[in-house]
Design a protein around this motif. Structure first.
Motif, PDB file in Angstrom:
ATOM      1  N   ASN A   1      31.852  41.684  20.926  1.00  0.00           N
ATOM      2  CA  ASN A   1      32.810  40.778  21.573  1.00  0.00           C
ATOM      3  C   ASN A   1      32.097  39.485  21.964  1.00  0.00           C
ATOM      4  OD1 ASN A   1      34.199  39.553  23.905  1.00  0.00           O
ATOM      5  ND2 ASN A   1      35.630  41.245  23.613  1.00  0.00           N
ATOM      6  N   THR A   2      32.476  38.378  21.331  1.00  0.00           N
ATOM      7  CA  THR A   2      31.786  37.109  21.587  1.00  0.00           C
ATOM      8  C   THR A   2      31.957  36.631  23.025  1.00  0.00           C
ATOM      9  OG1 THR A   2      33.658  35.877  20.697  1.00  0.00           O
ATOM     10  CG2 THR A   2      31.849  36.345  19.188  1.00  0.00           C
ATOM     11  N   THR A   3      33.081  36.887  23.629  1.00  0.00           N
ATOM     12  CA  THR A   3      33.298  36.467  25.017  1.00  0.00           C
ATOM     13  C   THR A   3      32.372  37.245  25.953  1.00  0.00           C
ATOM     14  OG1 THR A   3      35.605  35.988  24.490  1.00  0.00           O
ATOM     15  CG2 THR A   3      35.022  36.127  26.822  1.00  0.00           C
TER      16      THR A   3
ATOM     17  N   GLN B   1      32.202  44.245  37.402  1.00  0.00           N
ATOM     18  CA  GLN B   1      33.617  44.398  37.758  1.00  0.00           C
ATOM     19  C   GLN B   1      34.508  43.665  36.754  1.00  0.00           C
ATOM     20  OE1 GLN B   1      34.697  42.976  41.647  1.00  0.00           O
ATOM     21  NE2 GLN B   1      36.617  44.100  41.618  1.00  0.00           N
ATOM     22  N   ARG B   2      34.096  42.462  36.356  1.00  0.00           N
ATOM     23  CA  ARG B   2      34.878  41.663  35.404  1.00  0.00           C
ATOM     24  C   ARG B   2      35.072  42.408  34.087  1.00  0.00           C
ATOM     25  NH1 ARG B   2      32.203  37.406  36.766  1.00  0.00           N
ATOM     26  NH2 ARG B   2      30.649  37.388  35.118  1.00  0.00           N
ATOM     27  N   TRP B   3      34.046  43.135  33.646  1.00  0.00           N
ATOM     28  CA  TRP B   3      34.102  43.803  32.351  1.00  0.00           C
ATOM     29  C   TRP B   3      34.395  45.299  32.468  1.00  0.00           C
ATOM     30  CZ3 TRP B   3      34.732  41.434  27.943  1.00  0.00           C
ATOM     31  CH2 TRP B   3      34.454  40.073  27.900  1.00  0.00           C
ATOM     32  N   GLY B   4      34.625  45.799  33.666  1.00  0.00           N
ATOM     33  CA  GLY B   4      34.956  47.207  33.842  1.00  0.00           C
ATOM     34  C   GLY B   4      33.787  48.132  33.577  1.00  0.00           C
ATOM     35  N   LEU B   5      32.578  47.655  33.852  1.00  0.00           N
ATOM     36  CA  LEU B   5      31.379  48.463  33.620  1.00  0.00           C
ATOM     37  C   LEU B   5      31.067  49.311  34.840  1.00  0.00           C
ATOM     38  CD1 LEU B   5      29.146  45.652  32.084  1.00  0.00           C
ATOM     39  CD2 LEU B   5      30.602  47.291  30.881  1.00  0.00           C
ATOM     40  N   CYS B   6      30.451  50.460  34.624  1.00  0.00           N
ATOM     41  CA  CYS B   6      30.045  51.299  35.767  1.00  0.00           C
ATOM     42  C   CYS B   6      28.538  51.271  35.940  1.00  0.00           C
ATOM     43  CB  CYS B   6      30.564  52.719  35.647  1.00  0.00           C
ATOM     44  SG  CYS B   6      30.966  53.342  34.060  1.00  0.00           S
ATOM     45  N   PHE B   7      27.896  50.239  35.464  1.00  0.00           N
ATOM     46  CA  PHE B   7      26.459  50.050  35.660  1.00  0.00           C
ATOM     47  C   PHE B   7      26.199  48.558  35.717  1.00  0.00           C
ATOM     48  CE2 PHE B   7      27.223  49.881  31.169  1.00  0.00           C
ATOM     49  CZ  PHE B   7      26.474  48.792  30.744  1.00  0.00           C
ATOM     50  N   CYS B   8      25.067  48.212  36.237  1.00  0.00           N
ATOM     51  CA  CYS B   8      24.688  46.800  36.310  1.00  0.00           C
ATOM     52  C   CYS B   8      23.744  46.503  35.151  1.00  0.00           C
ATOM     53  CB  CYS B   8      24.036  46.492  37.642  1.00  0.00           C
ATOM     54  SG  CYS B   8      23.616  44.752  37.805  1.00  0.00           S
TER      55      CYS B   8
END
Length: 72
Positions: free
Chosen positions: A31-33, A61-68
């Motif tokens: 995903n380029t964005t 949070q913006r990408w819905g990830l559960c890790f940093c």
């Protein structure tokens, strides 16, 4: 990745064996964005003028990830 390559038998076979998180990784890395946003995050954190924990939390949070991704 160009659309025809997504339809190749090899890739289709690989993707069909992925679990949900594996598919999400494959989607995001193409995903380029997302890639642009991640590069921006790295630049901001690299400047050390921002709170990296806050930046990483907002990115996650913006990408819905559960890790940093900054700590990997």
């Amino acid at each position: 990745m160009p659309t025809p390559l997504w339809r190749s038998p090899e890739l289709r076979d690989h993707i069909s064996r992925l679990d949900r998180s594996g598919f999400a990784v494959e989607f995001l890395r193409r995903n380029t964005t997302y890639r642009r946003d991640y590069a921006r995050l790295q630049r901001r954190v690299g400047r050390r003028g921002v709170d990296s924990a806050d930046e990483c939390a907002a990115f996650s949070q913006r990408w819905g990830l559960c890790f940093c991704p900054c700590t990997r």
